[in-house]
Design an enzyme around this catalytic site. Structure first.
Site, PDB file in Angstrom:
ATOM      1  N   ARG A  15       0.840  -1.216   0.000  1.00 52.74           N
ATOM      2  CA  ARG A  15       0.000   0.000   0.000  1.00 52.74           C
ATOM      3  C   ARG A  15       0.865   1.252   0.000  1.00 52.74           C
ATOM      4  O   ARG A  15       0.337   2.368  -0.003  1.00 52.74           O
ATOM      5  CB  ARG A  15      -0.887   0.034   1.246  1.00 52.74           C
ATOM      6  CG  ARG A  15      -1.763  -1.177   1.426  1.00 52.74           C
ATOM      7  CD  ARG A  15      -3.007  -1.070   0.578  1.00 52.74           C
ATOM      8  NE  ARG A  15      -3.691  -2.346   0.543  1.00 52.74           N
ATOM      9  CZ  ARG A  15      -4.718  -2.619  -0.234  1.00 52.74           C
ATOM     10  NH1 ARG A  15      -5.167  -1.705  -1.065  1.00 52.74           N
ATOM     11  NH2 ARG A  15      -5.298  -3.786  -0.220  1.00 52.74           N
ATOM     12  N   SER A  16       2.184   1.092   0.059  1.00 46.74           N
ATOM     13  CA  SER A  16       3.066   2.260   0.190  1.00 46.74           C
ATOM     14  C   SER A  16       2.918   3.267  -0.958  1.00 46.74           C
ATOM     15  O   SER A  16       2.916   4.469  -0.706  1.00 46.74           O
ATOM     16  CB  SER A  16       4.520   1.812   0.336  1.00 46.74           C
ATOM     17  OG  SER A  16       4.680   1.136   1.561  1.00 46.74           O
ATOM     18  N   LYS A  65      15.376  -6.286   4.461  1.00 46.38           N
ATOM     19  CA  LYS A  65      15.721  -5.256   5.451  1.00 46.38           C
ATOM     20  C   LYS A  65      17.093  -5.463   6.083  1.00 46.38           C
ATOM     21  O   LYS A  65      17.762  -4.507   6.429  1.00 46.38           O
ATOM     22  CB  LYS A  65      14.652  -5.202   6.542  1.00 46.38           C
ATOM     23  CG  LYS A  65      13.371  -4.534   6.084  1.00 46.38           C
ATOM     24  CD  LYS A  65      12.358  -4.424   7.199  1.00 46.38           C
ATOM     25  CE  LYS A  65      11.022  -3.965   6.623  1.00 46.38           C
ATOM     26  NZ  LYS A  65       9.991  -3.856   7.646  1.00 46.38           N
ATOM     27  N   ASN A  86      14.631   0.049   6.755  1.00 45.16           N
ATOM     28  CA  ASN A  86      13.459   0.010   5.876  1.00 45.16           C
ATOM     29  C   ASN A  86      13.408   1.254   4.998  1.00 45.16           C
ATOM     30  O   ASN A  86      12.511   1.396   4.176  1.00 45.16           O
ATOM     31  CB  ASN A  86      12.162  -0.124   6.683  1.00 45.16           C
ATOM     32  CG  ASN A  86      11.789   1.166   7.388  1.00 45.16           C
ATOM     33  OD1 ASN A  86      12.655   2.009   7.638  1.00 45.16           O
ATOM     34  ND2 ASN A  86      10.520   1.339   7.696  1.00 45.16           N
ATOM     35  N   ARG A 151      10.099 -17.883  18.862  1.00 48.74           N
ATOM     36  CA  ARG A 151      10.121 -19.339  18.646  1.00 48.74           C
ATOM     37  C   ARG A 151      11.554 -19.862  18.753  1.00 48.74           C
ATOM     38  O   ARG A 151      11.822 -20.852  19.406  1.00 48.74           O
ATOM     39  CB  ARG A 151       9.527 -19.610  17.254  1.00 48.74           C
ATOM     40  CG  ARG A 151       9.394 -21.024  16.855  1.00 48.74           C
ATOM     41  CD  ARG A 151       8.688 -21.119  15.519  1.00 48.74           C
ATOM     42  NE  ARG A 151       9.444 -20.464  14.428  1.00 48.74           N
ATOM     43  CZ  ARG A 151       9.067 -20.454  13.159  1.00 48.74           C
ATOM     44  NH1 ARG A 151       7.933 -21.020  12.802  1.00 48.74           N
ATOM     45  NH2 ARG A 151       9.806 -19.852  12.246  1.00 48.74           N
TER      46      ARG A 151
HETATM   47  P1  NAP Z   1      11.101 -11.961   9.475  1.00 44.91           P
HETATM   48  O1  NAP Z   1      12.332 -11.128   9.582  1.00 44.91           O
HETATM   49  O2  NAP Z   1      11.038 -13.029   8.459  1.00 44.91           O
HETATM   50  O3  NAP Z   1      10.874 -12.622  10.943  1.00 44.91           O
HETATM   51  C1  NAP Z   1       9.858 -13.535  11.144  1.00 44.91           C
HETATM   52  C2  NAP Z   1       9.618 -13.722  12.643  1.00 44.91           C
HETATM   53  O4  NAP Z   1       8.405 -14.459  12.801  1.00 44.91           O
HETATM   54  C3  NAP Z   1      10.697 -14.498  13.361  1.00 44.91           C
HETATM   55  O5  NAP Z   1      10.762 -14.051  14.686  1.00 44.91           O
HETATM   56  C4  NAP Z   1      10.154 -15.937  13.285  1.00 44.91           C
HETATM   57  O6  NAP Z   1      10.626 -16.774  14.313  1.00 44.91           O
HETATM   58  C5  NAP Z   1       8.701 -15.671  13.514  1.00 44.91           C
HETATM   59  N1  NAP Z   1       7.774 -16.677  12.987  1.00 44.91           N
HETATM   60  C6  NAP Z   1       7.543 -16.977  11.693  1.00 44.91           C
HETATM   61  N2  NAP Z   1       6.554 -17.887  11.602  1.00 44.91           N
HETATM   62  C7  NAP Z   1       6.172 -18.180  12.870  1.00 44.91           C
HETATM   63  C8  NAP Z   1       5.203 -19.048  13.431  1.00 44.91           C
HETATM   64  N3  NAP Z   1       4.417 -19.830  12.668  1.00 44.91           N
HETATM   65  N4  NAP Z   1       5.071 -19.099  14.776  1.00 44.91           N
HETATM   66  C9  NAP Z   1       5.851 -18.321  15.567  1.00 44.91           C
HETATM   67  N5  NAP Z   1       6.799 -17.475  15.095  1.00 44.91           N
HETATM   68  C10 NAP Z   1       6.950 -17.402  13.753  1.00 44.91           C
HETATM   69  O7  NAP Z   1       9.800 -11.061   9.222  1.00 44.91           O
HETATM   70  P2  NAP Z   1       9.574  -9.554   9.710  1.00 44.91           P
HETATM   71  O8  NAP Z   1      10.118  -8.615   8.697  1.00 44.91           O
HETATM   72  O9  NAP Z   1      10.051  -9.444  11.101  1.00 44.91           O
HETATM   73  O10 NAP Z   1       7.980  -9.414   9.635  1.00 44.91           O
HETATM   74  C11 NAP Z   1       7.148  -9.965  10.640  1.00 44.91           C
HETATM   75  C12 NAP Z   1       5.705  -9.475  10.446  1.00 44.91           C
HETATM   76  O11 NAP Z   1       5.622  -8.069  10.657  1.00 44.91           O
HETATM   77  C13 NAP Z   1       5.147  -9.724   9.051  1.00 44.91           C
HETATM   78  O12 NAP Z   1       3.815 -10.166   9.192  1.00 44.91           O
HETATM   79  C14 NAP Z   1       5.182  -8.369   8.402  1.00 44.91           C
HETATM   80  O13 NAP Z   1       4.173  -8.217   7.424  1.00 44.91           O
HETATM   81  C15 NAP Z   1       4.911  -7.468   9.590  1.00 44.91           C
HETATM   82  N6  NAP Z   1       5.409  -6.074   9.411  1.00 44.91           N
HETATM   83  C16 NAP Z   1       4.491  -5.067   9.408  1.00 44.91           C
HETATM   84  C17 NAP Z   1       4.923  -3.758   9.294  1.00 44.91           C
HETATM   85  C18 NAP Z   1       3.921  -2.653   9.295  1.00 44.91           C
HETATM   86  O14 NAP Z   1       4.265  -1.524   8.927  1.00 44.91           O
HETATM   87  N7  NAP Z   1       2.694  -2.899   9.718  1.00 44.91           N
HETATM   88  C19 NAP Z   1       6.286  -3.464   9.163  1.00 44.91           C
HETATM   89  C20 NAP Z   1       7.194  -4.519   9.185  1.00 44.91           C
HETATM   90  C21 NAP Z   1       6.742  -5.821   9.306  1.00 44.91           C
HETATM   91  P3  NAP Z   1      11.997 -17.603  14.117  1.00 44.91           P
HETATM   92  O15 NAP Z   1      13.110 -16.666  14.473  1.00 44.91           O
HETATM   93  O16 NAP Z   1      11.832 -18.716  15.078  1.00 44.91           O
HETATM   94  O17 NAP Z   1      12.041 -18.059  12.680  1.00 44.91           O
END
Ligand code: NAP
Length: 275
Positions: A15-16, A65, A86, A151
């Site tokens: 959506r950016s 990122k 970001n 996790r």
């Molecule tokens: P990431 O770097 O890939 O990290 C994923 C994280 O989720 C890790 O801590 C991973 O744990 C954990 N995880 C993945 N699947 C899981 C499950 N089934 N059960 C428990 N833990 C699980 O991703 P990210 O960039 O941090 O993004 C995370 C979320 O934030 C996404 O949904 C993204 O869309 C959202 N986000 C939103 C915004 C916003 O502006 N609203 C901004 C940034 C991100 P492990 O370390 O154990 O693999």
């Protein structure tokens, strides 16, 4: 016209472009903002190509990122702590790397949800890019305690170790126990994992929610609905990540253009357009 874009994979859903076009309209800035799907092994090349075309800055999303700090000639302190960017800003040979995710989340909780973080007990679930970006600004918001649970526990331990000095300065208790050993209840629970994105269940037990707690998932849209329902059914106030999305974009707009756009108005418009 100054050019900006978001780089990611996937990026189609982003959506950016809409948010930044609206910010530009409302602040009278002349710019264009697109989205680019980047091959998983081609991030550095994609950034260079965009710069060569005259790009002035970009947002970086999943999964790049953690790769973006290496492309910056200097990092803001919050990007250094997160070890993830970001937002990149290009000024000739200078490339500023920043991370606006954390300020975006804190602004959304305080300004849009109207909830104070100071003195509260906070559970941050996750230790990926999003959690790394939000932990520093959460500490600076002055809660009593932040527990980081992931996790894969050693990733949470790394994150809290890196933020230990900042937490001491702000007198915030910071720890990273195993999820199975979590105890007590929390005023604010933030799901910064990708569990909603992948359709997995909420990764922590509902008994950790204090009655009336804020339960926030960084995901938004239909994928966040499972978490929102879980929060509501357990007496918490549910919140999705749409406000954070708009607020982190507003902070990036400020970094690029020196102007803070009216984010609350744009969030209301975006929410209305999605429902
Ligand atoms: P990431 O770097 O890939 O990290 C994923 C994280 O989720 C890790 O801590 C991973 O744990 C954990 N995880 C993945 N699947 C899981 C499950 N089934 N059960 C428990 N833990 C699980 O991703 P990210 O960039 O941090 O993004 C995370 C979320 O934030 C996404 O949904 C993204 O869309 C959202 N986000 C939103 C915004 C916003 O502006 N609203 C901004 C940034 C991100 P492990 O370390 O154990 O693999």
């Amino acid at each position: 016209m100054d050019k900006y874009c978001v780089l990611g994979n996937p990026v189609e859903h982003s959506r950016s472009p809409w948010i930044h076009a609206r910010f530009a309209q409302l602040t009278g800035q002349l710019l264009e903002y697109g989205k680019r799907l980047v091959p998983l092994d081609g991030f550095a090349e994609a950034v260079e190509a965009f710069r060569a075309e005259g790009g002035r800055g970009c947002n970086v999303t999943v999964p790049f990122k953690f790769q973006s700090p290496a492309l910056a000639t200097r990092l803001t302190p919050r990007a250094q702590l997160a070890q993830a960017c970001n937002t990149l800003r290009f000024d000739g040979a200078d490339v500023l790397g920043d991370n606006t995710d954390g300020v975006g989340l804190v602004d959304d909780i305080r300004a849009n949800a109207g909830i104070d973080i100071a003195g509260r007990n906070v559970l941050l679930v996750g230790a990926g890019g999003a959690a790394a970006g939000v932990l520093g600004p959460l500490i600076e918001a002055g809660p009593h305690r932040i527990v980081v649970a992931n996790r894969t526990q050693p990733r949470a331990a790394d994150l809290t170790r890196r933020h230990g000095e900042l937490a001491r300065r702000h007198r915030v208790e910071l720890s990273a126990p195993e999820i199975a050993l979590l105890q007590g209840t929390f005023d604010i629970i933030i799901n910064a994992t990708a569990s909603s994105m992948s359709g997995a269940g909420v990764p922590v037990p509902a008994g950790l929610l204090k009655p009336g707690a804020l339960a926030c998932d960084l995901m938004y849209g239909p994928a966040a609905q499972g978490f929102m329902t879980w929060a509501r059914e357990h007496g918490a106030l549910p919140r999705d990540g749409l406000g954070m999305l708009v607020e982190q974009a507003a902070e990036a707009f400020l970094v690029w253009r020196g102007i803070r756009p009216p984010s609350a108005q744009v969030l209301a418009e975006l929410r209305a357009s999605l429902t």
